[in-house]
Design a protein around this motif. Structure first.
Motif, PDB file in Angstrom:
ATOM      1  N   LEU A  60     132.147  -8.383  -1.296  1.00  0.00           N
ATOM      2  CA  LEU A  60     130.821  -7.781  -1.397  1.00  0.00           C
ATOM      3  C   LEU A  60     129.766  -8.872  -1.266  1.00  0.00           C
ATOM      4  O   LEU A  60     129.774  -9.844  -2.023  1.00  0.00           O
ATOM      5  CB  LEU A  60     130.659  -7.086  -2.749  1.00  0.00           C
ATOM      6  N   LEU A  61     128.860  -8.702  -0.306  1.00  0.00           N
ATOM      7  CA  LEU A  61     127.750  -9.636  -0.156  1.00  0.00           C
ATOM      8  C   LEU A  61     126.527  -9.020  -0.806  1.00  0.00           C
ATOM      9  O   LEU A  61     126.052  -7.962  -0.386  1.00  0.00           O
ATOM     10  CB  LEU A  61     127.481  -9.928   1.323  1.00  0.00           C
ATOM     11  N   THR A  62     126.017  -9.665  -1.848  1.00  0.00           N
ATOM     12  CA  THR A  62     124.889  -9.131  -2.600  1.00  0.00           C
ATOM     13  C   THR A  62     123.654 -10.012  -2.427  1.00  0.00           C
ATOM     14  O   THR A  62     123.755 -11.219  -2.205  1.00  0.00           O
ATOM     15  CB  THR A  62     125.207  -9.046  -4.098  1.00  0.00           C
ATOM     16  N   VAL A  63     122.502  -9.388  -2.568  1.00  0.00           N
ATOM     17  CA  VAL A  63     121.216 -10.087  -2.518  1.00  0.00           C
ATOM     18  C   VAL A  63     120.360  -9.533  -3.653  1.00  0.00           C
ATOM     19  O   VAL A  63     120.302  -8.318  -3.851  1.00  0.00           O
ATOM     20  CB  VAL A  63     120.491  -9.859  -1.168  1.00  0.00           C
ATOM     21  N   GLN A  64     119.711 -10.417  -4.399  1.00  0.00           N
ATOM     22  CA  GLN A  64     118.764  -9.941  -5.396  1.00  0.00           C
ATOM     23  C   GLN A  64     117.467 -10.735  -5.247  1.00  0.00           C
ATOM     24  O   GLN A  64     117.263 -11.779  -5.847  1.00  0.00           O
ATOM     25  CB  GLN A  64     119.322 -10.005  -6.815  1.00  0.00           C
ATOM     26  N   VAL A  65     116.604 -10.163  -4.406  1.00  0.00           N
ATOM     27  CA  VAL A  65     115.308 -10.774  -4.109  1.00  0.00           C
ATOM     28  C   VAL A  65     114.182  -9.916  -4.667  1.00  0.00           C
ATOM     29  O   VAL A  65     113.303 -10.399  -5.384  1.00  0.00           O
ATOM     30  CB  VAL A  65     115.134 -10.971  -2.593  1.00  0.00           C
ATOM     31  N   SER A  66     114.198  -8.625  -4.357  1.00  0.00           N
ATOM     32  CA  SER A  66     113.166  -7.721  -4.852  1.00  0.00           C
ATOM     33  C   SER A  66     113.266  -7.597  -6.370  1.00  0.00           C
ATOM     34  O   SER A  66     114.366  -7.619  -6.924  1.00  0.00           O
ATOM     35  CB  SER A  66     113.329  -6.330  -4.219  1.00  0.00           C
ATOM     36  N   THR A 125     121.272  -6.991  -9.735  1.00  0.00           N
ATOM     37  CA  THR A 125     122.265  -6.383  -8.842  1.00  0.00           C
ATOM     38  C   THR A 125     123.641  -7.038  -8.955  1.00  0.00           C
ATOM     39  O   THR A 125     124.659  -6.370  -8.792  1.00  0.00           O
ATOM     40  CB  THR A 125     121.769  -6.411  -7.381  1.00  0.00           C
ATOM     41  N   VAL A 126     123.697  -8.334  -9.252  1.00  0.00           N
ATOM     42  CA  VAL A 126     125.013  -8.960  -9.413  1.00  0.00           C
ATOM     43  C   VAL A 126     125.719  -8.380 -10.630  1.00  0.00           C
ATOM     44  O   VAL A 126     126.907  -8.042 -10.574  1.00  0.00           O
ATOM     45  CB  VAL A 126     124.881 -10.493  -9.529  1.00  0.00           C
ATOM     46  N   GLN A 127     124.991  -8.240 -11.739  1.00  0.00           N
ATOM     47  CA  GLN A 127     125.594  -7.614 -12.919  1.00  0.00           C
ATOM     48  C   GLN A 127     126.037  -6.189 -12.620  1.00  0.00           C
ATOM     49  O   GLN A 127     127.086  -5.731 -13.106  1.00  0.00           O
ATOM     50  CB  GLN A 127     124.604  -7.621 -14.082  1.00  0.00           C
ATOM     51  N   GLU A 128     125.245  -5.460 -11.841  1.00  0.00           N
ATOM     52  CA  GLU A 128     125.602  -4.078 -11.502  1.00  0.00           C
ATOM     53  C   GLU A 128     126.853  -4.028 -10.631  1.00  0.00           C
ATOM     54  O   GLU A 128     127.727  -3.168 -10.836  1.00  0.00           O
ATOM     55  CB  GLU A 128     124.426  -3.414 -10.803  1.00  0.00           C
ATOM     56  N   HIS A 129     126.952  -4.927  -9.673  1.00  0.00           N
ATOM     57  CA  HIS A 129     128.168  -4.976  -8.848  1.00  0.00           C
ATOM     58  C   HIS A 129     129.384  -5.326  -9.704  1.00  0.00           C
ATOM     59  O   HIS A 129     130.472  -4.774  -9.511  1.00  0.00           O
ATOM     60  CB  HIS A 129     128.005  -6.003  -7.732  1.00  0.00           C
ATOM     61  N   ASP A 130     129.207  -6.245 -10.636  1.00  0.00           N
ATOM     62  CA  ASP A 130     130.315  -6.640 -11.498  1.00  0.00           C
ATOM     63  C   ASP A 130     130.776  -5.466 -12.361  1.00  0.00           C
ATOM     64  O   ASP A 130     131.978  -5.206 -12.509  1.00  0.00           O
ATOM     65  CB  ASP A 130     129.883  -7.813 -12.381  1.00  0.00           C
ATOM     66  N   LEU A 146     136.548  -9.235   7.958  1.00  0.00           N
ATOM     67  CA  LEU A 146     135.792  -8.446   8.925  1.00  0.00           C
ATOM     68  C   LEU A 146     134.575  -7.797   8.264  1.00  0.00           C
ATOM     69  O   LEU A 146     134.671  -7.296   7.138  1.00  0.00           O
ATOM     70  CB  LEU A 146     136.669  -7.356   9.539  1.00  0.00           C
ATOM     71  N   ASP A 147     133.455  -7.790   8.952  1.00  0.00           N
ATOM     72  CA  ASP A 147     132.248  -7.126   8.438  1.00  0.00           C
ATOM     73  C   ASP A 147     131.618  -6.295   9.553  1.00  0.00           C
ATOM     74  O   ASP A 147     130.926  -6.828  10.422  1.00  0.00           O
ATOM     75  CB  ASP A 147     131.246  -8.157   7.929  1.00  0.00           C
ATOM     76  N   PRO A 148     131.842  -4.974   9.544  1.00  0.00           N
ATOM     77  CA  PRO A 148     131.228  -4.110  10.565  1.00  0.00           C
ATOM     78  C   PRO A 148     129.717  -3.967  10.424  1.00  0.00           C
ATOM     79  O   PRO A 148     129.067  -3.410  11.305  1.00  0.00           O
ATOM     80  CB  PRO A 148     131.922  -2.756  10.337  1.00  0.00           C
ATOM     81  N   ILE A 149     129.128  -4.440   9.335  1.00  0.00           N
ATOM     82  CA  ILE A 149     127.695  -4.458   9.027  1.00  0.00           C
ATOM     83  C   ILE A 149     127.183  -3.082   8.590  1.00  0.00           C
ATOM     84  O   ILE A 149     127.202  -2.099   9.344  1.00  0.00           O
ATOM     85  CB  ILE A 149     126.834  -4.949  10.210  1.00  0.00           C
ATOM     86  N   LEU A 150     126.694  -3.032   7.355  1.00  0.00           N
ATOM     87  CA  LEU A 150     126.070  -1.829   6.809  1.00  0.00           C
ATOM     88  C   LEU A 150     124.591  -1.833   7.184  1.00  0.00           C
ATOM     89  O   LEU A 150     123.876  -2.792   6.915  1.00  0.00           O
ATOM     90  CB  LEU A 150     126.216  -1.796   5.283  1.00  0.00           C
ATOM     91  N   ASP A 151     124.128  -0.760   7.791  1.00  0.00           N
ATOM     92  CA  ASP A 151     122.727  -0.662   8.214  1.00  0.00           C
ATOM     93  C   ASP A 151     121.909   0.136   7.199  1.00  0.00           C
ATOM     94  O   ASP A 151     122.442   0.980   6.482  1.00  0.00           O
ATOM     95  CB  ASP A 151     122.637   0.016   9.589  1.00  0.00           C
ATOM     96  N   MET A 206     131.539  -5.879   2.787  1.00  0.00           N
ATOM     97  CA  MET A 206     130.371  -5.031   2.935  1.00  0.00           C
ATOM     98  C   MET A 206     129.169  -5.760   2.327  1.00  0.00           C
ATOM     99  O   MET A 206     129.216  -6.177   1.170  1.00  0.00           O
ATOM    100  CB  MET A 206     130.550  -3.681   2.245  1.00  0.00           C
ATOM    101  N   GLY A 207     128.109  -5.898   3.105  1.00  0.00           N
ATOM    102  CA  GLY A 207     126.854  -6.425   2.591  1.00  0.00           C
ATOM    103  C   GLY A 207     125.996  -5.287   2.093  1.00  0.00           C
ATOM    104  O   GLY A 207     125.523  -4.457   2.882  1.00  0.00           O
ATOM    105  N   THR A 208     125.805  -5.207   0.785  1.00  0.00           N
ATOM    106  CA  THR A 208     125.136  -4.051   0.193  1.00  0.00           C
ATOM    107  C   THR A 208     123.616  -4.177   0.161  1.00  0.00           C
ATOM    108  O   THR A 208     122.912  -3.215  -0.135  1.00  0.00           O
ATOM    109  CB  THR A 208     125.636  -3.832  -1.244  1.00  0.00           C
ATOM    110  N   GLY A 209     123.082  -5.350   0.461  1.00  0.00           N
ATOM    111  CA  GLY A 209     121.652  -5.579   0.341  1.00  0.00           C
ATOM    112  C   GLY A 209     120.785  -4.719   1.236  1.00  0.00           C
ATOM    113  O   GLY A 209     119.628  -4.436   0.889  1.00  0.00           O
TER     114      GLY A 209
END
Length: 465
Positions: free
Chosen positions: A303-309, A315-320, A239-244, A271-274
């Protein structure tokens, strides 16, 4: 009774170590210090210890300086007592002997990291595979293929098959039903995201695990209906309630996560943290620590992560790092303090290894002309025999060093003093001849702790001459 500990050290560190151990009071009544007969403690070798340390030890444990490069197992076998490596700085001994003596166990975690490749549709298969390998080495568990709006992804199936053939777990992230259907047929492990209306693209008892979202956005009743439909059809789900993002519903979305866990006490949640790490101009390490702290409390394990900026490139290393620290703290029912410094990237908790008075005392004892550099609360200290200067910046020290005609030495001192100035201004721990520690913001070289390093560039050049 106090445990019988034996601390090995060198001439220069002996007074400071004795004062530190005396500060432990009765706890240190069974502790002894032995000067192994070298000037600098870090230079003691395994051979020196084997040759100079008297037997029998009359100690239950032997503590070596943190920078001593020796084979602990070999020493333990030779002397019949356990040897262990202590902290690199004497100032860190109180933390070393805290309730979690030594290093915390950071090998365990229970959160999975989905690392999204947002532009997978415009990358070649080989490019995606290479990116997936890098993300996995950084800590990712699942490679999420992002689909761009109005951008064809004709090689989606080929990309998924290539990733699966190499052992990657794969998810597909799309807002289009046809792309989700293609991803399911191609063998994806997860689909982001389905709802109560689009679950029909999966067959009953599908092995694919979809991520379910509310439709419309924020409607937790619809999210629960989707969950019940999946259960009735034998489909596992997340389930993902979506983080805004901030100012666009962050507080309400956090409430949704809390409410989802209340309604669904055993469900898997993502949780998508991006939406915070990418859309907030702040160092992502702190944002990540807070978000994963929330996940740890609510048992959110995906955890759904994005590292674009550019500012989220680690950010993946930080989540780990965060998931490991939080797992250890939660297992101890403790605050996430004292377990890891990986997320302390800009400032250190204990930036100074010595006081100005301690450095001054050490400077008075020196009998050689080699420069030592340290940082204390009053600035950068550089000292040698009959020489000791302190300043807040590197440039003001140069005229007094007498190295204007020695290019190699001047280059070395400029490099070290500049590093020391950065450490002083940021409040970071400085160690001469060592890189500054920026936590998981930079990769760390794996060091062989059983042998001394090779000589640095300046020393090698001096030997050649």
């Amino acid at each position: 009774m106090s445990e019988r500990l034996l601390f090995l050290t060198g001439h220069l560190a002996l007074p400071r170590l004795e004062r530190m151990l005396a500060s432990f009071g009765e706890e240190a009544s069974g502790w002894r210090v032995h000067d192994i007969g070298v000037k600098v403690a870090a230079l003691m070798t395994q051979e020196i210890i084997l040759r100079r340390l008297p037997r029998p030890l009359e100690a239950e444990r032997v503590i070596l300086p943190g920078r001593c490069r020796a084979d602990l197992r070999a020493l333990s076998e030779a002397f019949g007592a356990p040897f262990e490596r202590g902290p690199e700085e004497i100032a860190d001994l109180p933390a070393f002997f805290g309730k979690r003596a030594g290093k915390a166990d950071l090998t365990r975690f229970d959160m999975r990291i989905f690392a999204e490749i947002v532009d997978a549709s415009i990358m070649s298969v080989d490019e995606v595979v290479a990116r997936a390998q890098a993300l996995t080495e950084a800590g990712a568990d699942v490679i999420d293929l992002g689909c761009l709006p109005d951008t064809p992804f004709p090689h989606m199936e080929e990309t998924i098959r290539a990733l699966k053939a190499r052992g990657f777990k794969v998810s597909l992230d799309s807002a289009r039903r046809d792309e989700l259907e293609r991803g399911a047929c191609a063998g994806a492990d997860h689909l982001l995201s389905l709802d109560e209306h689009t679950l029909s693209i999966l067959p009953d008892h599908s092995s694919l695990v979809p991520i379910l979202v509310p439709n419309p956005h924020g409607d937790l009743d619809s999210l629960q209906r989707a969950a019940r439909i999946a259960e009735s059809r034998g489909i596992a789900y997340i389930l993902d309630p979506i983080l805004d993002p901030i100012h666009f519903g962050l507080a309400a979305s956090i409430e949704r996560y809390v409410e989802t866990r209340r309604r669904e006490p055993t469900a898997e949640i993502m949780m998508g943290t991006g939406n915070l790490t990418e859309l907030t101009d702040a160092d992502s390490s702190g944002v990540t620590a807070v978000l994963l702290g929330l996940c740890s409390e609510l048992d959110i394990r995906h955890l759904l992560t994005v590292q674009v900026s550019p500012h989220t490139r680690r950010t993946v290393q930080e989540h780990d790092a965060a998931r490991r620290m939080l797992y250890a703290a939660r297992a101890d029912r403790a605050l996430p303090k004292g377990y890891s410094d990986a997320l302390l990237q800009i400032h250190d908790k204990r930036p100074y290894a010595a006081t100005p008075d301690e450095i001054s005392e050490l400077a008075r004892e020196l009998r050689d002309e080699n420069f030592r550099i340290e940082v204390a609360e009053d600035g950068i200290h550089i000292y040698a025999r009959h020489f000791h200067r302190v300043a807040p910046d590197a440039m003001s020290l140069f005229p007094e060093l007498g190295v204007a005609k020695d290019g190699a030495h001047a280059f070395y001192l400029a490099s070290e003093l500049t590093k020391a100035e950065i450490a002083f201004r940021l409040g970071k721990r400085y160690r001469q001849d060592e890189p500054l520690d920026f936590g998981c913001a930079l990769d760390r070289a794996v060091e062989d702790e059983t042998r001394l390093r090779e000589a640095g560039h300046t020393l090698r050049k001096a030997r050649e001459q």
